[in-house]
Write an enzyme that holds these catalytic residues in place. Structure first.
Site, PDB file in Angstrom:
ATOM      1  N   ASP A 407       1.160  -0.969   0.034  1.00  0.00           N
ATOM      2  CA  ASP A 407      -0.134   0.243  -0.019  1.00  0.00           C
ATOM      3  C   ASP A 407       1.115   1.146  -0.295  1.00  0.00           C
ATOM      4  OD1 ASP A 407      -2.297   1.486   0.048  1.00  0.00           O
ATOM      5  OD2 ASP A 407      -1.715   1.870   2.641  1.00  0.00           O
ATOM      6  N   ARG A 610      -1.725  14.901  -1.412  1.00  0.00           N
ATOM      7  CA  ARG A 610      -3.413  14.090  -1.670  1.00  0.00           C
ATOM      8  C   ARG A 610      -4.788  15.147  -1.953  1.00  0.00           C
ATOM      9  NH1 ARG A 610      -2.970   9.219   1.317  1.00  0.00           N
ATOM     10  NH2 ARG A 610      -5.414   9.681   1.775  1.00  0.00           N
ATOM     11  N   THR A 690      -2.245   1.174  -4.650  1.00  0.00           N
ATOM     12  CA  THR A 690      -3.324   2.166  -3.778  1.00  0.00           C
ATOM     13  C   THR A 690      -4.437   2.529  -4.834  1.00  0.00           C
ATOM     14  OG1 THR A 690      -2.430   5.181  -3.444  1.00  0.00           O
ATOM     15  CG2 THR A 690      -2.182   3.674  -5.282  1.00  0.00           C
ATOM     16  N   GLY A 691      -5.161   3.792  -3.448  1.00  0.00           N
ATOM     17  CA  GLY A 691      -6.020   3.905  -4.093  1.00  0.00           C
ATOM     18  C   GLY A 691      -6.054   5.605  -4.377  1.00  0.00           C
ATOM     19  N   ARG A 778      -6.072   4.100  -7.840  1.00  0.00           N
ATOM     20  CA  ARG A 778      -7.046   4.025  -8.003  1.00  0.00           C
ATOM     21  C   ARG A 778      -7.715   2.320  -8.295  1.00  0.00           C
ATOM     22  NH1 ARG A 778      -8.011   8.806  -6.398  1.00  0.00           N
ATOM     23  NH2 ARG A 778      -8.360  10.683  -7.714  1.00  0.00           N
TER      24      ARG A 778
END
Length: 1110
Positions: A407, A610, A690-691, A778
């Site tokens: 992550d 971010r 990762t998102g 994403r």
């Protein structure tokens, strides 16, 4: 009674419906045909066994192991038929193994019972018969009203009825459940919040309907029906109304709640359920070797049986004069006789399967796991956290990792957010000393003060309406809680700071570090969130207090990727503020500087910030009535509530006015770049999942060394169809072949990944495997697990490791061969579900390169050595140490007409693996170090020497097995040739008998296999010396003691004075020395030659380390 029996056996009565009905204070309907539902009691049971089921359940679990079951069958065969060895030879080791394991598991379970009793016996207060009754936690029933005081933990899952606050709210922490230390506000419904006394609660008529228990901590669907003055009032219940068992009450004097889930049905207990069992590559290899040896055993038994009957075809050997058959033997069935002889040979050779191998491996793994927790290099001083081992079964797997899936947020980064920049109405700002300075200006610029400043005069004159709205949106749209320095402030008036108490003394708590950073930033700029009271939210806007009424909260969820609040402004208007990912906000925005903001968001992402986008929507009175009606209907639905809420949220969160965007920096953790580079040098490929949006992710990947500046970055982004995705993958595959670049990096987003995994897995894998680094952005949590599974199940079957710190990483941590949790700031769910837990990503390097290397070397040598030493015994019987042990027994049959005469005494057979040869290999497997830890860390490439299970490959296995056979042949024929026929070796002219011959072979074998391990040992400690030379000495002392006394409980005295006789012969001593040297000298020469002619990287490092010392 029946229910008690079912509980003891571990069965749960099935729930009859999808919902449960809980009558508050157990006020059941008075009509006669009502049958109360049955619920679990409030006892927590973390133990595995009870007094009644321990023996059968433990035995069942132990005999599921193939080796234990095999020895049980052998033992039963020995009891049923006449076999050459005593049942004790297999029964005693089996009894020892079963007993030791049972004692260990029983003790661990007793500790769990003890902990359970402490929890279940804890005192609690329950409202019963109009008074507050003190009872034990285990006596709480579903429907009981429970009182919990400040700083106490909740004894069951409770629906909050009331608190000592007028608004019926309370604050809790869930640190023991998910690690989040922030204060969370929970609510009661207005109709029950007024019931603050026992008498009022006793008079309360209410029914709670909710879903049956489930493990999800963050999901609860229910409704409460309160009867007042004959009228039924229905209110929805959600996670914000449920107080979970294990959470702690804070900043609230007391609360009353009704128990809805108790005991093993509480959410905390449901999260105890076992994860799927992971098995290491070494364990799989070990099972393969056991099957091979089982085949060899069957082959030897069948061959010996056939040879016996071939030999007995001659009449003189079928019934020699000294061994006449009985009538029963003459009349017995040939088939039954063949089966009996086959089973007898099976018993004779059974030690080829080493039962003690399992015990030694278990002890090695269990004891070896402590070294990780004791390693001070893995201790994080700032957080006072040491490495944690949740399962010791995978220690050696740490030395076999080929892919690391990590992550980003909280794992590679600190998860400590700092506000850096924002975009408001198309203009970029950065924060400098509590002021927002427009792009291109400095704090000292003459015009800079004419923009956003904490000076209210400048604010009133110059600040545009949209900028103010943006700051208010950020300070109002969140789930932040406040704690004040003065302890009674929260309990009393939450706005007491307005009456002289400084807002500088308050501290924000948030489950999301982003939210905390943003609210703190708006406070510094001049718009401060100052607290909530019931449904009133207050902010201090440049010195002026404003109160908003909170009408609805549209909670964040991973699918929408946004959260919203609907407020009533001081002027009476209704407004929605929303914030979320740009992909979740911009498509629904219809006004504002959309393109400029999109450009600014991309710029923020390229800097590694971010990003969040902020928007609003103003409702007319008619629109708000419709919105309120839709939300209330969705929230009170018992069936498909989530789907209905999603529909309502989608209807509300549209036609948005874009206000701006924020950029928050998440710092990289210490030594992340060095760690990733070390893993790359070790031959481990690193994938980042990762998102975050791809620009942010690429920026962080470059800064942490995951991507190099010289690397050719390939992209698989924004694919909209299967054909488009396939064509792009083909282009990338061609480009990789055509480009003569050393390294490629791949970036793929979640949407494109879904398409790639649907139809084009092979093509996608081909591209990925040719890339040095892969970045997936994403990503949804389940997509992370799918990627790990894709690599894990590919034809090469690589060993995978997943590392993360948040709940969204749990699925990939559980999917990977090895899961590692980071003790970060996103809760402890990742740690709870991991195999190992560390405080920082940088510790991964030592965990793999040093501990993984050591564990693999040790366990691999342990397994091979065990088979070798049994093989040495086996030709006399048959097994590898077990090859050395059993092979001589097999050879001996050629010299005794396959009469099933045993070569070794039964006591020696029993103690060989348990006492004589067990301790040296156990100590070796705990302390062996081929190379110093500092060398392993400074030279990560040494990790490649042990990759792909190289030390347990079939070639290595074959070498150890053949070595065991060779040594077994030398033991047997060396002793046989030396003694010869009619050779006198005793001073009095007496010849050796068969027991003396067998003891000579056994003595040579014990010395050889022990010294063989000494040859393999590189790292000598006092303990290695003690057990190595002590084992040989113990064998001699035991043999002298065992053979020097007539033991009255033994039915034969075959070994009496045998060992003393053997040692009194100079020829026997000569034979022992010659045979041991003959066995080990070639092995020593091979090691020397290979080290000089074809040294491995590890051996070169050993030489360099030795030279550097001198």
């Amino acid at each position: 009674m029946l229910r008690w029996i079912r509980q003891q056996l571990g069965f749960d009565p099935p729930h009859q419906s999808d919902t449960r009905t809980v009558y508050v204070a157990n006020r059941f309907p008075q009509h006669g045909h009502y049958i109360p539902q049955r619920f679990a009691d409030n006892r927590i049971i973390s133990s595995k066994y009870t007094v009644w089921n321990f023996v059968p359940k433990n035995l069942f679990e132990q005999f599921r192991r193939i080796a234990n079951f095999y020895f049980l069958i052998i033992f039963l065969v020995q009891l049923m038929i006449d076999t050459p060895t005593s049942p004790i030879t297999s029964g005693l080791p089996l009894f020892f193994v079963i007993t030791v394991t049972a004692i260990k598991q029983g003790y661990e379970d007793w500790l769990r019972h003890k902990a359970d009793n402490e929890v279940n016996g804890a005192p609690v207060f329950v409202v019963r018969s109009g008074s507050l009754v003190k009872t034990k936690s285990k006596n709480i029933r579903v429907g009981d009203i429970v009182r919990v005081a400040k700083d106490e933990t909740f004894p069951a899952d409770l629906v909050l009825l009331s608190s000592d606050r007028a608004d019926g709210t309370c604050h809790i922490t869930t640190a023991s459940l998910d690690g989040e230390t922030n204060l969370k506000t929970h609510f009661s419904v207005p109709e029950t919040s007024v019931c603050q006394s026992v008498s009022q609660l006793e008079a309360l008529q209410a029914v709670v309907e909710c879903q049956q228990p489930e493990a999800d901590l963050y999901r609860f669907v229910g409704r409460i029906t309160v009867t007042q003055h004959g009228e039924e009032i229905v209110r929805p219940l959600g996670p914000e109304n449920l107080l979970l068992r294990g959470a702690r009450l804070k900043n609230t004097k007391e609360i009353f709640g009704v128990a809805v889930y108790t005991g093993m049905e509480s959410k905390m207990a449901l999260n105890y359920k076992c994860k799927s069992q992971k098995r290491s590559a070494v364990e799989k290899s070990m099972n393969t070797f056991l099957i091979i040896y089982l085949v060899i055993l069957l082959f030897e038994a069948i061959l010996s049986t056939i040879l016996k009957y071939a030999w007995q075809a001659e009449e003189k050997w079928d019934e020699p004069f000294y061994n006449q058959k009985t009538e029963q033997e003459k009349n017995s069935s040939p088939i039954l006789k063949f089966i009996s002889d086959f089973l007898a040979f099976l018993v004779l050779y059974n030690f080829i399967i080493p039962i003690s191998l399992y015990v030694t491996v278990e002890m090695q793994k269990f004891l070896g796991s402590f070294f990780i927790g004791w390693d001070l290099d893995l201790y994080h001083e700032e957080s006072d956290q040491k490495a944690q081992v949740n399962t010791s079964d995978l220690n050696e797997e740490l030395g076999q990792v080929e892919y690391v899936f990590t992550d980003k947020t909280g794992t590679l980064t600190e998860n400590e957010m700092q506000f850096r920049e924002c975009s408001i109405n198309g203009i970029k700002y950065r924060e400098v000393n509590g002021k927002l300075i427009p792009e291109g200006m400095t704090e000292d610029s003459p015009d800079s003060s004419t923009f956003l400043s904490s000076n209210p005069l400048f604010y009133n004159i110059l600040l545009q309406f949209i900028e103010l709205l943006f700051l208010k949106a950020v300070s109002l749209c969140h789930t932040v809680q406040i704690s004040y320095d003065q302890p009674d402030c929260l309990v009393g008036d939450p706005f007491s700071h307005a009456n002289g108490f400084s807002s500088n003394n308050m501290e924000y708590y948030a489950s999301s570090p982003d939210e905390k950073a943003l609210v703190e930033a708006t406070k510094r700029i001049g718009v401060a969130f100052t607290g909530t009271s019931g449904d009133i939210v207050e902010i201090k806007s440049f010195g002026k207090f404003e109160k908003y009424k909170l009408l609805h909260v549209l909670e964040f969820d991973p699918n929408r990727r946004r959260m919203s609040v609907i407020l009533q402004t001081p002027s009476g208007g209704k407004v929605l503020f929303t914030k979320g990912a740009e992909s979740a906000i911009l498509p629904f925005a219809t006004s504002g500087e959309i393109e400029k903001t999109r450009l600014h968001v991309d710029e923020f992402a390229l800097k590694g910030l971010r990003t969040l986008v902020v928007a609003c929507r103003h409702f007319t009175p008619e629109e708000y009535i419709d919105v309120d009606k839709r939300l209330t209907a969705a929230r009170t639905a018992l069936q498909q509530r989530e789907e209905k809420l999603q529909e309502a949220f989608s209807y509300i969160e549209r036609d948005l006015q874009l206000l701006g965007a924020t950029g928050v920096e998440d710092k990289l953790q210490d030594k992340v770049q060095e760690t990733i580079e070390a893993l790359r040098l070790a031959g481990i490929k690193v994938w980042v999942l990762t998102g975050d949006k791809h620009e942010t992710a690429i920026s962080v990947s470059l800064s942490c060394g995951h991507f190099h500046r010289t690397m050719n970055i390939l992209e698989l982004l924004q694919q909209r169809s299967d054909n488009e995705c396939a064509e792009q993958l083909r282009r990338l595959a061609r480009r990789i072949k055509e480009d003569h670049v050393i390294q490629h990096g791949l970036v793929v987003d979640g949407a494109s990944l879904s398409l790639a995994l649907r139809e084009h897995e092979k093509l996608f894998m081909e591209v990925c495997k040719n890339c040095s680094a892969v970045l997936c952005c994403r990503m949804a949590p389940l997509q992370k697990a799918k990627v790990v599974r894709l690599l894990k199940t590919s034809p090469e079957k690589p060993i995978t490791l997943a590392i993360g710190d948040g709940a969204n990483d749990v699925s990939m941590i559980q999917e990977a061969h090895v899961g590692i949790g980071i003790m970060g700031k996103e809760g402890r769910q990742a740690v709870r579900n991991s195999d190992y837990a560390i405080a920082r990503f940088k510790f991964l390097a030592k965990l793999l390169l040093v501990h993984g290397h050591f564990y693999y070397i040790r366990i691999a040598t342990l397994v091979q050595y065990f088979f070798y030493k049994v093989n040495s015994v086996s030709t006399i019987c048959f097994n590898s140490i077990n090859v050395c042990f059993i092979t001589p027994q097999f050879l001996y049959q050629f010299f005794c007409l396959f009469s099933q005469q045993t070569l070794y005494d039964s006591v020696y057979l029993t103690l060989y693996n348990i006492c004589f040869t067990s301790l040296p290999i156990l100590v070796y497997s705990l302390f062996e170090q081929l190379v110093h830890p500092h060398v392993l860390q400074s030279k990560p490439a040494l990790y490649r020497d042990i990759s792909k299970n190289s030390l347990l490959s079939f070639g290595t296995f074959l070498y150890w097995t053949l070595l065991g056979f060779c040594h077994a042949f030398i033991f047997f024929f060396g002793s046989y040739i030396l003694m010869g026929e009619d050779t006198t070796l005793m001073g009095n002219g007496q010849m050796f008998g068969n027991w003396t011959f067998g003891t000579l072979v056994f003595t040579v074998m014990v010395i050889t296999v022990t010294l063989k391990l000494a040859l393999e040992t590189h790292f000598w400690t006092w303990m290695n010396h003690f057990v190595t030379w002590g084992s040989i000495a113990f064998y001699f002392i035991f043999s002298l003691f065992y053979g020097g006394i007539i033991w009255p409980f033994l039915h034969t005295q075959d070994m009496y004075f045998v060992f003393v006789q053997l040692l009194s012969s100079g020829s026997a001593w000569f034979a022992i020395i010659i045979i041991v040297i003959t066995c080990l000298f070639p092995d020593a020469m091979k090691k020397v030659m290979y080290r000089h002619l074809k040294p491995t990287s590890t051996q070169k490092s050993q030489v360099m380390r030795r030279e550097s010392k001198h």
